[in-house]
Design a protein around this motif. Sequence first.
Motif: not given
Lengths: 150, 84
Positions: A4, A101, A11, A105, A96, A87, A108, A75-76, A98
Motif C-alpha cells: 500500500v 481495491t 491512491l 474505488f 491482499r 469490505m 464507487y 479492508r474497508f 491492491l
Amino acid sequence: MSAVAAHYGALQKLGVEVLSVSVDSHFVHKMWNDNELSKMVEGGVPYHMISDQAGNVGRAYGVWDETQGIEMRGRFIIDPDGVIQAMEVLTAPVGRKLAETIRQFQAYQLVRASGGKEATPAGWEPGKETLKPGPDLVGNVWKVWNPSME
Amino acid sequence: MEEQPQGCARVSGSVIDAPPQDAPPQSGPTTTHEASKMTARVGQKAPDFSAPAYYQGGFTNVKLSDYLGKWVMLCFYPGDFTFV
C-alpha cells in the motif's frame, strides 16, 4: 502494508486517505517503519499507522481474532459520507491485492459521480462500458454486456 | 493534527459510541458485549473511533470522523514485523 505504501501515489490520485490499524503500539509502528518498511519503500510509510492495542476498533469492524489477540486483514472502503461501501476480510496467511481495491474505488467514485444513475458490471475497469439501470435495460443487459467483456 | 504528549500509559484505540439506528435488537441477556459492539456493515455508517497513531516521524491521534468528505481506505493487519 508495504504494498500500500509503495502504491500510495495511485491512491492519492483518487483522493483516497489510507489508515492502517494493528494491535501494535504506535511506538512499534515507528520501529517497523524505521527499521524495515522504510527500506522497502522510498521515504517510509506515507499514511497514518493506527494503534489499537485493546482491539476495540477491530471488534467494531468484526476483524478481531479473540484467540490470537490480533486483527485479521480487513479492508474497508468508506465514502465521503462515512458509509462503508465495501469490505474484504482475509485470515492472516494470505495477502491482499491492491489493484482490486483501486478498481473498486474507481467504480464507487464513478457511481457516486453519476448520482446513482450508472452501475458497473462484473469486471468493470475505467474506460469500459457502464450500465444505466432503467426500464429500457430490463431484460436487455445481454445487448450491452456479456461475460466475455469481463 | 497535533503532536500528542507521550506518557507511559498503555493507550489504545476506542470506539466513539453512537449506536446505529438499525442496531439489531438485543436477543436477551446472553448477548455478548463484543457481539453487540460489532457494527460494521456495507451500506451503513462506519463505526467512528479515536486512536493513537504514528505518522511520518511523529505521534498523533486519528479520529475517523475527521475524514468525512474524503474517501478512506481503512486496513487492518495482523501485526508489525509479520511476513505477509
